[in-house]
Design a protein around this motif. Structure first.
Motif, short mmCIF file in Angstrom:
data_model
loop_
_atom_site.label_atom_id
_atom_site.label_comp_id
_atom_site.label_asym_id
_atom_site.label_seq_id
_atom_site.Cartn_x
_atom_site.Cartn_y
_atom_site.Cartn_z
N UNK A 87 0.82 -1.21 0.00
CA UNK A 87 0.00 0.00 0.00
C UNK A 87 0.86 1.26 0.00
N UNK A 88 2.13 1.14 -0.31
CA UNK A 88 3.02 2.31 -0.24
C UNK A 88 2.55 3.44 -1.16
N UNK A 89 2.05 3.12 -2.32
CA UNK A 89 1.61 4.16 -3.25
C UNK A 89 0.20 4.67 -2.92
N UNK A 90 -0.44 4.04 -1.97
CA UNK A 90 -1.81 4.44 -1.60
C UNK A 90 -1.85 5.40 -0.41
N UNK A 91 -0.70 5.64 0.21
CA UNK A 91 -0.67 6.44 1.45
C UNK A 91 -1.30 7.82 1.29
N UNK A 92 -1.17 8.38 0.11
CA UNK A 92 -1.64 9.75 -0.07
C UNK A 92 -2.94 9.83 -0.88
N UNK A 93 -3.53 8.68 -1.12
CA UNK A 93 -4.81 8.63 -1.84
C UNK A 93 -5.94 9.10 -0.94
N UNK A 94 -6.95 9.66 -1.53
CA UNK A 94 -8.17 9.98 -0.81
C UNK A 94 -8.80 8.68 -0.34
N UNK A 95 -9.28 8.64 0.89
CA UNK A 95 -9.84 7.41 1.45
C UNK A 95 -11.06 6.90 0.68
N UNK A 96 -11.67 7.75 -0.13
CA UNK A 96 -12.83 7.32 -0.92
C UNK A 96 -12.45 6.96 -2.36
N UNK A 97 -11.16 6.94 -2.66
CA UNK A 97 -10.75 6.66 -4.03
C UNK A 97 -10.98 5.19 -4.37
N UNK A 98 -11.13 4.93 -5.64
CA UNK A 98 -11.35 3.56 -6.11
C UNK A 98 -10.13 2.69 -5.79
N UNK A 99 -8.93 3.25 -5.85
CA UNK A 99 -7.72 2.47 -5.55
C UNK A 99 -7.72 1.99 -4.10
N UNK A 100 -8.17 2.85 -3.18
CA UNK A 100 -8.25 2.44 -1.78
C UNK A 100 -9.30 1.35 -1.62
N UNK A 101 -10.43 1.52 -2.27
CA UNK A 101 -11.50 0.52 -2.18
C UNK A 101 -11.04 -0.82 -2.75
N UNK A 102 -10.28 -0.80 -3.83
CA UNK A 102 -9.76 -2.03 -4.42
C UNK A 102 -8.75 -2.70 -3.48
N UNK A 103 -7.91 -1.89 -2.83
CA UNK A 103 -6.93 -2.44 -1.89
C UNK A 103 -7.63 -3.09 -0.70
N UNK A 104 -8.66 -2.44 -0.19
CA UNK A 104 -9.41 -3.01 0.92
C UNK A 104 -10.13 -4.30 0.50
N UNK A 105 -10.63 -4.30 -0.72
CA UNK A 105 -11.27 -5.52 -1.22
C UNK A 105 -10.25 -6.66 -1.31
N UNK A 106 -9.04 -6.34 -1.77
CA UNK A 106 -8.00 -7.37 -1.85
C UNK A 106 -7.67 -7.95 -0.49
N UNK A 107 -7.58 -7.11 0.52
CA UNK A 107 -7.31 -7.58 1.87
C UNK A 107 -8.48 -8.43 2.38
N UNK A 108 -9.69 -8.01 2.10
CA UNK A 108 -10.87 -8.78 2.50
C UNK A 108 -10.89 -10.15 1.84
N UNK A 109 -10.47 -10.22 0.59
CA UNK A 109 -10.42 -11.51 -0.11
C UNK A 109 -9.38 -12.42 0.53
N UNK A 110 -8.21 -11.85 0.89
CA UNK A 110 -7.18 -12.65 1.58
C UNK A 110 -7.74 -13.23 2.87
N UNK A 111 -8.44 -12.41 3.63
CA UNK A 111 -9.02 -12.85 4.90
C UNK A 111 -10.06 -13.94 4.65
N UNK A 112 -10.93 -13.73 3.65
CA UNK A 112 -11.96 -14.73 3.35
C UNK A 112 -11.33 -16.07 2.96
N UNK A 113 -10.31 -16.04 2.11
CA UNK A 113 -9.67 -17.29 1.68
C UNK A 113 -9.01 -18.01 2.85
N UNK A 114 -8.36 -17.26 3.73
CA UNK A 114 -7.75 -17.87 4.90
C UNK A 114 -8.81 -18.46 5.83
#
Length: 117
Positions: A85-112
């Motif tokens: 998430x190094x390139x996401x640090x300065x993104x707006x919290x409502x940006x699509x990139x942040x939402x995609x990153x959170x979705x990716x983490x949620x998928x990792x958690x679901x799979x585990x």
């Protein structure tokens, strides 16, 4: 109960550890102790997918393989699949990139979680 005891008890009951990786993380005695406790928990459970690091600020301990060799905890973090998430640090919290990153983490958690069954 003091906060160290509370953290130790909480780790014993936690399913996941999601450390936010920065240079300060590896300098913090408390962060290192929490990670060591959770690594033991993960091993006791015979798992290798319960630590989900979020790489937030670049640190030479992760980026440089020669430095990782000298620090067992940095090597363990680097060996786990981490979300960069190094390139996401300065993104707006409502940006699509942040939402995609959170979705990716949620998928990792679901799979585990699915592998826990």
């Amino acid at each position: 109960m003091n906060w160290k005891e509370l953290i130790t008890k909480s780790i014993d009951n936690a399913t996941f550890l999601i450390p936010i990786i920065t240079p300060g993380f590896f300098k913090s005695k408390n962060c290192r102790e929490e990670l060591e406790l959770f690594i033991k928990r993960e091993k006791d459970l015979k798992r290798n997918d319960l630590i989900l690091p979020v790489y937030y600020v670049s640190t030479p301990l992760i980026d440089n393989p020669e430095n990782r060799i000298k620090d067992n905890l940095a090597q363990i973090i680097a060996d786990h699949q981490f979300a960069d998430w190094r390139k996401l640090r300065f993104e707006d919290m409502n940006s699509i990139r942040i939402k995609e990153a959170l979705e990716g983490l949620a998928i990792q958690i679901r799979k585990a979680m699915e592998r826990l069954r």
